[in-house]
Design a protein around this motif. Structure first.
Motif: not given
Ligand code: ZN
Ligand code: ZN
Length: 91
Positions: A74-88
């Motif tokens: 979902s869009e929100h799962e992609h959002l989680g991955e995007t935040l993880e990629r940037l700040y994880g």
């Protein structure tokens, strides 16, 4: 609109497309609760990097969403991955 949000959007814009990996993306705002009203303000943190094709193309998020369905998330799962990629990596 906070400067932090704007800086975050700048970082999102540097990422490859979250659906197909293409570089040179646009920033997509996830709209909570369906259609965007005229007065609705977009949340800078609810943003995804998507290439023009996956964004506004026929199969894109604003099209028939088949690229999103193909990704299996979902869009929100992609959002989680995007935040993880940037700040994880900062933890
Ligand atoms: Zn794409
Ligand atoms: Zn969009």
């Amino acid at each position: 609109m906070s400067n932090k949000g704007k800086a975050h959007m700048g970082r999102v814009a540097q990422l490859p497309c979250c659906l197909c990996g293409t570089h040179g993306v646009q920033v997509h705002h996830i709209r909570e609760g369906g259609a965007a009203g005229a007065g609705e303000k977009a949340n800078d943190w609810l943003t995804l990097p998507v290439c023009p094709s996956c964004h506004t193309g026929t199969h894109g998020i604003h099209g028939n969403k088949s690229m999103l369905k193909l990704s299996g998330k979902s869009e929100h799962e992609h959002l989680g991955e995007t935040l993880e990629r940037l700040y994880g990596g900062l933890r």
